[in-house]
Design an enzyme around this catalytic site. Structure first.
Site, PDB file in Angstrom:
ATOM      1  N   SER A 103       0.872  -1.180   0.000  1.00 44.61           N
ATOM      2  CA  SER A 103       0.000   0.000   0.000  1.00 44.61           C
ATOM      3  C   SER A 103       0.900   1.218   0.000  1.00 44.61           C
ATOM      4  O   SER A 103       2.091   1.125   0.352  1.00 44.61           O
ATOM      5  CB  SER A 103      -0.851  -0.010   1.273  1.00 44.61           C
ATOM      6  OG  SER A 103      -1.500   1.227   1.452  1.00 44.61           O
ATOM      7  N   TYR A 148      -1.816  -0.999  10.684  1.00 44.45           N
ATOM      8  CA  TYR A 148      -1.962  -1.265   9.238  1.00 44.45           C
ATOM      9  C   TYR A 148      -0.667  -0.896   8.524  1.00 44.45           C
ATOM     10  O   TYR A 148      -0.138  -1.688   7.736  1.00 44.45           O
ATOM     11  CB  TYR A 148      -3.146  -0.485   8.673  1.00 44.45           C
ATOM     12  CG  TYR A 148      -3.404  -0.739   7.201  1.00 44.45           C
ATOM     13  CD1 TYR A 148      -3.962  -1.941   6.763  1.00 44.45           C
ATOM     14  CD2 TYR A 148      -3.068   0.210   6.234  1.00 44.45           C
ATOM     15  CE1 TYR A 148      -4.195  -2.180   5.410  1.00 44.45           C
ATOM     16  CE2 TYR A 148      -3.294  -0.020   4.882  1.00 44.45           C
ATOM     17  CZ  TYR A 148      -3.856  -1.209   4.472  1.00 44.45           C
ATOM     18  OH  TYR A 148      -4.082  -1.454   3.135  1.00 44.45           O
TER      19      TYR A 148
HETATM   20  P1  NDP Z   1     -11.630  -5.849  -0.270  1.00 48.76           P
HETATM   21  O1  NDP Z   1     -12.120  -5.806   1.129  1.00 48.76           O
HETATM   22  O2  NDP Z   1     -12.594  -5.606  -1.378  1.00 48.76           O
HETATM   23  O3  NDP Z   1     -10.892  -7.227  -0.546  1.00 48.76           O
HETATM   24  C1  NDP Z   1     -10.155  -7.900   0.446  1.00 48.76           C
HETATM   25  C2  NDP Z   1     -10.024  -9.336   0.014  1.00 48.76           C
HETATM   26  O4  NDP Z   1      -9.207 -10.027   0.970  1.00 48.76           O
HETATM   27  C3  NDP Z   1     -11.356 -10.055  -0.036  1.00 48.76           C
HETATM   28  O5  NDP Z   1     -11.404 -10.861  -1.170  1.00 48.76           O
HETATM   29  C4  NDP Z   1     -11.347 -10.897   1.227  1.00 48.76           C
HETATM   30  O6  NDP Z   1     -12.079 -12.109   1.007  1.00 48.76           O
HETATM   31  C5  NDP Z   1      -9.870 -11.206   1.349  1.00 48.76           C
HETATM   32  N1  NDP Z   1      -9.502 -11.610   2.700  1.00 48.76           N
HETATM   33  C6  NDP Z   1      -9.556 -10.880   3.843  1.00 48.76           C
HETATM   34  N2  NDP Z   1      -9.180 -11.618   4.896  1.00 48.76           N
HETATM   35  C7  NDP Z   1      -8.888 -12.855   4.406  1.00 48.76           C
HETATM   36  C8  NDP Z   1      -8.451 -14.053   4.988  1.00 48.76           C
HETATM   37  N3  NDP Z   1      -8.237 -14.169   6.307  1.00 48.76           N
HETATM   38  N4  NDP Z   1      -8.243 -15.129   4.199  1.00 48.76           N
HETATM   39  C9  NDP Z   1      -8.455 -15.039   2.870  1.00 48.76           C
HETATM   40  N5  NDP Z   1      -8.873 -13.936   2.248  1.00 48.76           N
HETATM   41  C10 NDP Z   1      -9.080 -12.848   3.017  1.00 48.76           C
HETATM   42  O7  NDP Z   1     -10.463  -4.761  -0.315  1.00 48.76           O
HETATM   43  P2  NDP Z   1      -9.282  -4.466  -1.356  1.00 48.76           P
HETATM   44  O8  NDP Z   1      -9.507  -5.113  -2.659  1.00 48.76           O
HETATM   45  O9  NDP Z   1      -9.085  -3.013  -1.296  1.00 48.76           O
HETATM   46  O10 NDP Z   1      -8.059  -5.140  -0.594  1.00 48.76           O
HETATM   47  C11 NDP Z   1      -7.136  -5.996  -1.203  1.00 48.76           C
HETATM   48  C12 NDP Z   1      -5.735  -5.639  -0.722  1.00 48.76           C
HETATM   49  O11 NDP Z   1      -5.418  -4.316  -1.176  1.00 48.76           O
HETATM   50  C13 NDP Z   1      -5.571  -5.617   0.797  1.00 48.76           C
HETATM   51  O12 NDP Z   1      -4.341  -6.239   1.130  1.00 48.76           O
HETATM   52  C14 NDP Z   1      -5.517  -4.124   1.113  1.00 48.76           C
HETATM   53  O13 NDP Z   1      -4.793  -3.865   2.286  1.00 48.76           O
HETATM   54  C15 NDP Z   1      -4.816  -3.603  -0.123  1.00 48.76           C
HETATM   55  N6  NDP Z   1      -4.947  -2.162  -0.390  1.00 48.76           N
HETATM   56  C16 NDP Z   1      -6.177  -1.598  -0.623  1.00 48.76           C
HETATM   57  C17 NDP Z   1      -6.279  -0.239  -0.860  1.00 48.76           C
HETATM   58  C18 NDP Z   1      -7.595   0.432  -1.087  1.00 48.76           C
HETATM   59  O14 NDP Z   1      -7.662   1.671  -1.021  1.00 48.76           O
HETATM   60  N7  NDP Z   1      -8.670  -0.276  -1.376  1.00 48.76           N
HETATM   61  C19 NDP Z   1      -5.077   0.623  -0.916  1.00 48.76           C
HETATM   62  C20 NDP Z   1      -3.849  -0.090  -0.678  1.00 48.76           C
HETATM   63  C21 NDP Z   1      -3.797  -1.424  -0.436  1.00 48.76           C
HETATM   64  P3  NDP Z   1     -13.014 -12.881   2.077  1.00 48.76           P
HETATM   65  O15 NDP Z   1     -13.524 -11.837   3.039  1.00 48.76           O
HETATM   66  O16 NDP Z   1     -14.050 -13.507   1.213  1.00 48.76           O
HETATM   67  O17 NDP Z   1     -12.081 -13.855   2.704  1.00 48.76           O
END
Ligand code: NDP
Length: 241
Positions: free
Chosen positions: A134, A147
Protein backbone atom coordinates in the site's frame (compact mmCIF):
# COMPACT_ATOMS: atom_id res chain seq x y z
CA UNK A 1 -2.68 -20.83 -29.46
CA UNK A 2 -0.25 -21.66 -26.64
CA UNK A 3 -1.82 -22.43 -23.27
CA UNK A 4 -1.42 -19.60 -20.78
CA UNK A 5 0.00 -20.52 -17.37
CA UNK A 6 -1.92 -20.71 -14.11
CA UNK A 7 -2.30 -17.56 -12.02
CA UNK A 8 -3.25 -17.70 -8.32
CA UNK A 9 -4.86 -14.91 -6.31
CA UNK A 10 -5.70 -14.60 -2.63
CA UNK A 11 -8.54 -12.28 -1.68
CA UNK A 12 -10.18 -12.93 -5.04
CA UNK A 13 -13.74 -12.51 -3.76
CA UNK A 14 -13.86 -8.70 -4.01
CA UNK A 15 -12.03 -5.49 -4.83
CA UNK A 16 -8.57 -5.58 -6.36
CA UNK A 17 -8.28 -9.38 -6.19
CA UNK A 18 -11.58 -9.83 -8.01
CA UNK A 19 -10.62 -7.27 -10.67
CA UNK A 20 -7.27 -9.00 -11.17
CA UNK A 21 -8.98 -12.39 -11.49
CA UNK A 22 -11.24 -10.96 -14.19
CA UNK A 23 -8.32 -9.33 -16.03
CA UNK A 24 -6.13 -12.46 -16.13
CA UNK A 25 -9.06 -14.68 -16.99
CA UNK A 26 -10.03 -12.37 -19.86
CA UNK A 27 -6.40 -12.62 -21.02
CA UNK A 28 -6.83 -16.41 -21.25
CA UNK A 29 -5.21 -17.61 -18.01
CA UNK A 30 -6.59 -20.39 -15.85
CA UNK A 31 -6.99 -19.00 -12.34
CA UNK A 32 -6.85 -20.29 -8.78
CA UNK A 33 -9.09 -18.06 -6.66
CA UNK A 34 -8.83 -18.14 -2.87
CA UNK A 35 -10.87 -16.31 -0.23
CA UNK A 36 -13.35 -17.13 2.53
CA UNK A 37 -16.51 -16.12 0.62
CA UNK A 38 -17.09 -18.90 -1.94
CA UNK A 39 -20.39 -17.43 -3.17
CA UNK A 40 -18.64 -14.26 -4.32
CA UNK A 41 -16.00 -16.22 -6.25
CA UNK A 42 -18.65 -18.48 -7.79
CA UNK A 43 -20.62 -15.43 -8.88
CA UNK A 44 -17.70 -14.32 -11.06
CA UNK A 45 -18.42 -17.30 -13.33
CA UNK A 46 -14.89 -17.40 -14.72
CA UNK A 47 -13.84 -20.27 -17.04
CA UNK A 48 -10.91 -22.56 -16.15
CA UNK A 49 -11.12 -21.48 -12.54
CA UNK A 50 -10.34 -23.47 -9.40
CA UNK A 51 -12.12 -21.90 -6.42
CA UNK A 52 -11.05 -22.71 -2.88
CA UNK A 53 -12.39 -21.49 0.42
CA UNK A 54 -9.12 -20.50 2.02
CA UNK A 55 -8.29 -18.39 5.03
CA UNK A 56 -4.73 -17.16 4.45
CA UNK A 57 -3.98 -17.74 8.13
CA UNK A 58 -4.19 -21.46 7.31
CA UNK A 59 -0.89 -22.36 5.66
CA UNK A 60 -1.96 -25.91 4.87
CA UNK A 61 -5.16 -24.77 3.18
CA UNK A 62 -3.22 -22.53 0.77
CA UNK A 63 -0.75 -25.31 -0.02
CA UNK A 64 -3.60 -27.77 -0.66
CA UNK A 65 -5.39 -25.31 -2.96
CA UNK A 66 -2.18 -24.78 -4.94
CA UNK A 67 -1.66 -28.55 -5.24
CA UNK A 68 -5.22 -29.06 -6.53
CA UNK A 69 -5.02 -26.28 -9.09
CA UNK A 70 -1.54 -27.30 -10.29
CA UNK A 71 -2.75 -30.88 -10.81
CA UNK A 72 -5.33 -29.49 -13.23
CA UNK A 73 -3.56 -26.61 -14.94
CA UNK A 74 0.20 -26.98 -14.33
CA UNK A 75 2.48 -24.81 -12.18
CA UNK A 76 1.44 -21.47 -10.71
CA UNK A 77 3.35 -18.88 -12.75
CA UNK A 78 2.09 -15.87 -10.82
CA UNK A 79 0.94 -15.65 -7.22
CA UNK A 80 -0.83 -12.47 -6.13
CA UNK A 81 -0.58 -12.28 -2.32
CA UNK A 82 -3.42 -9.79 -2.11
CA UNK A 83 -5.71 -10.78 0.78
CA UNK A 84 -5.72 -8.18 3.52
CA UNK A 85 -7.81 -6.18 5.94
CA UNK A 86 -7.57 -2.58 7.15
CA UNK A 87 -8.72 -2.21 10.74
CA UNK A 88 -7.81 1.47 10.86
CA UNK A 89 -8.36 3.05 14.27
CA UNK A 90 -7.14 5.49 16.88
CA UNK A 91 -4.28 3.46 18.36
CA UNK A 92 -5.01 4.63 21.90
CA UNK A 93 -8.44 3.07 21.96
CA UNK A 94 -8.05 0.21 19.46
CA UNK A 95 -8.74 -3.22 20.98
CA UNK A 96 -5.59 -5.38 20.62
CA UNK A 97 -7.65 -8.15 18.97
CA UNK A 98 -7.87 -5.87 15.93
CA UNK A 99 -4.06 -5.75 15.70
CA UNK A 100 -3.84 -9.50 16.04
CA UNK A 101 -6.21 -10.03 13.15
CA UNK A 102 -4.45 -7.53 10.90
CA UNK A 103 -0.99 -8.84 11.69
CA UNK A 104 -2.05 -12.45 11.17
CA UNK A 105 -3.76 -11.81 7.83
CA UNK A 106 -1.59 -9.07 6.32
CA UNK A 107 1.84 -10.36 7.34
CA UNK A 108 1.75 -14.07 8.23
CA UNK A 109 -0.92 -14.63 5.57
CA UNK A 110 1.35 -13.12 2.94
CA UNK A 111 4.24 -15.37 4.03
CA UNK A 112 1.98 -18.43 3.96
CA UNK A 113 0.95 -17.49 0.44
CA UNK A 114 4.49 -16.99 -0.83
CA UNK A 115 5.65 -20.19 0.83
CA UNK A 116 3.18 -22.29 -1.14
CA UNK A 117 4.80 -21.44 -4.50
CA UNK A 118 8.27 -20.04 -3.95
CA UNK A 119 10.33 -23.23 -4.14
CA UNK A 120 8.50 -24.44 -7.23
CA UNK A 121 9.25 -21.15 -8.96
CA UNK A 122 12.92 -21.39 -8.00
CA UNK A 123 13.11 -24.94 -9.39
CA UNK A 124 11.51 -23.86 -12.65
CA UNK A 125 13.60 -20.69 -12.83
CA UNK A 126 10.56 -18.62 -13.61
CA UNK A 127 7.59 -17.13 -11.84
CA UNK A 128 6.24 -13.87 -10.48
CA UNK A 129 5.26 -12.98 -6.93
CA UNK A 130 2.98 -9.96 -6.72
CA UNK A 131 2.92 -8.61 -3.19
CA UNK A 132 0.05 -6.37 -2.06
CA UNK A 133 1.41 -3.54 0.04
CA UNK A 134 0.00 0.00 0.00
CA UNK A 135 1.07 3.62 -0.13
CA UNK A 136 0.77 3.04 3.63
CA UNK A 137 3.77 0.71 3.25
CA UNK A 138 5.84 3.73 2.17
CA UNK A 139 4.70 6.39 4.64
CA UNK A 140 2.55 6.64 7.72
CA UNK A 141 -0.94 8.12 8.03
CA UNK A 142 -3.13 9.05 11.03
CA UNK A 143 -5.01 6.06 12.49
CA UNK A 144 -3.07 3.65 10.25
CA UNK A 145 -0.56 2.63 12.95
CA UNK A 146 -0.65 -1.19 12.82
CA UNK A 147 -1.96 -1.26 9.24
CA UNK A 148 1.13 0.70 8.20
CA UNK A 149 3.24 -1.72 10.23
CA UNK A 150 1.85 -4.66 8.28
CA UNK A 151 2.39 -2.97 4.93
CA UNK A 152 5.95 -1.87 5.84
CA UNK A 153 6.47 -5.55 6.59
CA UNK A 154 5.30 -6.46 3.08
CA UNK A 155 7.66 -3.89 1.58
CA UNK A 156 10.64 -5.17 3.62
CA UNK A 157 9.96 -8.82 2.91
CA UNK A 158 9.49 -8.08 -0.78
CA UNK A 159 12.83 -6.26 -1.02
CA UNK A 160 14.55 -9.17 0.67
CA UNK A 161 12.76 -11.78 -1.43
CA UNK A 162 13.61 -9.88 -4.59
CA UNK A 163 17.27 -9.98 -3.69
CA UNK A 164 17.05 -13.68 -2.83
CA UNK A 165 15.00 -14.76 -5.84
CA UNK A 166 16.60 -12.67 -8.57
CA UNK A 167 19.37 -15.25 -9.05
CA UNK A 168 16.61 -17.79 -9.74
CA UNK A 169 14.94 -15.54 -12.32
CA UNK A 170 11.85 -15.17 -10.14
CA UNK A 171 10.33 -11.68 -10.16
CA UNK A 172 8.94 -9.86 -7.13
CA UNK A 173 6.55 -6.98 -7.82
CA UNK A 174 5.24 -4.80 -4.98
CA UNK A 175 1.88 -3.10 -5.47
CA UNK A 176 1.42 0.12 -3.47
CA UNK A 177 -1.93 1.72 -4.19
CA UNK A 178 -3.45 4.81 -2.67
CA UNK A 179 -7.22 5.07 -2.35
CA UNK A 180 -8.97 2.46 -4.49
CA UNK A 181 -12.75 1.99 -4.53
CA UNK A 182 -13.32 -1.44 -2.95
CA UNK A 183 -14.94 -2.98 0.12
CA UNK A 184 -11.83 -2.39 2.22
CA UNK A 185 -13.51 0.19 4.47
CA UNK A 186 -15.91 -2.47 5.73
CA UNK A 187 -12.98 -3.54 7.93
CA UNK A 188 -12.79 -0.18 9.71
CA UNK A 189 -14.70 -0.57 12.96
CA UNK A 190 -13.68 2.75 14.59
CA UNK A 191 -16.47 5.12 13.51
CA UNK A 192 -14.52 8.35 13.93
CA UNK A 193 -11.65 6.99 11.86
CA UNK A 194 -14.10 5.83 9.21
CA UNK A 195 -15.73 9.28 9.02
CA UNK A 196 -12.36 11.03 8.70
CA UNK A 197 -11.25 8.61 5.98
CA UNK A 198 -14.46 9.11 4.02
CA UNK A 199 -14.22 12.91 4.32
CA UNK A 200 -10.65 12.83 3.01
CA UNK A 201 -11.74 10.63 0.16
CA UNK A 202 -14.46 13.11 -0.82
CA UNK A 203 -11.90 15.93 -0.69
CA UNK A 204 -9.69 14.10 -3.19
CA UNK A 205 -12.62 13.44 -5.52
CA UNK A 206 -12.97 9.75 -4.63
CA UNK A 207 -10.72 6.74 -5.12
CA UNK A 208 -9.90 5.05 -8.42
CA UNK A 209 -11.20 1.79 -9.85
CA UNK A 210 -9.74 -1.61 -8.96
CA UNK A 211 -9.70 -2.47 -12.68
CA UNK A 212 -6.92 0.11 -13.17
CA UNK A 213 -4.73 -1.70 -10.61
CA UNK A 214 -5.54 -5.03 -12.25
CA UNK A 215 -4.52 -3.76 -15.70
CA UNK A 216 -1.18 -2.51 -14.36
CA UNK A 217 -0.49 -5.90 -12.77
CA UNK A 218 -1.37 -7.68 -16.02
CA UNK A 219 0.91 -5.37 -18.01
CA UNK A 220 3.79 -5.87 -15.57
CA UNK A 221 3.30 -9.64 -15.68
CA UNK A 222 3.26 -9.68 -19.48
CA UNK A 223 6.76 -8.21 -19.80
CA UNK A 224 9.47 -10.78 -20.65
CA UNK A 225 10.63 -12.69 -17.55
CA UNK A 226 13.91 -10.82 -17.90
CA UNK A 227 12.15 -7.49 -17.23
CA UNK A 228 10.85 -6.60 -13.78
CA UNK A 229 8.56 -3.79 -12.68
CA UNK A 230 9.78 -3.67 -9.07
CA UNK A 231 6.94 -1.55 -7.77
CA UNK A 232 3.58 -0.28 -8.92
CA UNK A 233 2.75 2.83 -6.90
CA UNK A 234 -0.57 4.24 -8.01
CA UNK A 235 -2.76 6.88 -6.40
CA UNK A 236 -5.62 9.12 -7.41
CA UNK A 237 -4.11 12.24 -8.99
CA UNK A 238 -5.57 14.35 -6.20
CA UNK A 239 -4.11 12.14 -3.47
CA UNK A 240 -1.07 14.27 -2.85
CA UNK A 241 -0.10 12.74 0.48
P1 NDP B 1 -11.63 -5.85 -0.27
O1 NDP B 1 -12.12 -5.81 1.13
O2 NDP B 1 -12.59 -5.61 -1.38
O3 NDP B 1 -10.89 -7.23 -0.55
C1 NDP B 1 -10.15 -7.90 0.45
C2 NDP B 1 -10.02 -9.34 0.01
O4 NDP B 1 -9.21 -10.03 0.97
C3 NDP B 1 -11.36 -10.06 -0.04
O5 NDP B 1 -11.40 -10.86 -1.17
C4 NDP B 1 -11.35 -10.90 1.23
O6 NDP B 1 -12.08 -12.11 1.01
C5 NDP B 1 -9.87 -11.21 1.35
N1 NDP B 1 -9.50 -11.61 2.70
C6 NDP B 1 -9.56 -10.88 3.84
N2 NDP B 1 -9.18 -11.62 4.90
C7 NDP B 1 -8.89 -12.85 4.41
C8 NDP B 1 -8.45 -14.05 4.99
N3 NDP B 1 -8.24 -14.17 6.31
N4 NDP B 1 -8.24 -15.13 4.20
C9 NDP B 1 -8.45 -15.04 2.87
N5 NDP B 1 -8.87 -13.94 2.25
C10 NDP B 1 -9.08 -12.85 3.02
O7 NDP B 1 -10.46 -4.76 -0.32
P2 NDP B 1 -9.28 -4.47 -1.36
O8 NDP B 1 -9.51 -5.11 -2.66
O9 NDP B 1 -9.08 -3.01 -1.30
O10 NDP B 1 -8.06 -5.14 -0.59
C11 NDP B 1 -7.14 -6.00 -1.20
C12 NDP B 1 -5.74 -5.64 -0.72
O11 NDP B 1 -5.42 -4.32 -1.18
C13 NDP B 1 -5.57 -5.62 0.80
O12 NDP B 1 -4.34 -6.24 1.13
C14 NDP B 1 -5.52 -4.12 1.11
O13 NDP B 1 -4.79 -3.87 2.29
C15 NDP B 1 -4.82 -3.60 -0.12
N6 NDP B 1 -4.95 -2.16 -0.39
C16 NDP B 1 -6.18 -1.60 -0.62
C17 NDP B 1 -6.28 -0.24 -0.86
C18 NDP B 1 -7.60 0.43 -1.09
O14 NDP B 1 -7.66 1.67 -1.02
N7 NDP B 1 -8.67 -0.28 -1.38
C19 NDP B 1 -5.08 0.62 -0.92
C20 NDP B 1 -3.85 -0.09 -0.68
C21 NDP B 1 -3.80 -1.42 -0.44
P3 NDP B 1 -13.01 -12.88 2.08
O15 NDP B 1 -13.52 -11.84 3.04
O16 NDP B 1 -14.05 -13.51 1.21
O17 NDP B 1 -12.08 -13.85 2.70
Amino acid sequence: MEDKPLVAITGASSGIGEATARAFSAAGHPVLLMARRMDRMEALGLPNAVLRQVDVRDRNAIAAAVRDAEAEFGPVDMMFANAGIARLADIGRQPPEEWDEMIDINTKGVMNTVHAVMNGMMDRKRGTLVMMSSIAGRKVYPDHTVYCGTKYFVHAVSESLREYLSAHDVRVVVVSPGVIETEVLSGVLDQETLENYKNNKVKMGGGIGADIVADLILNAYRLPQKALVQEICLTPTRQSY
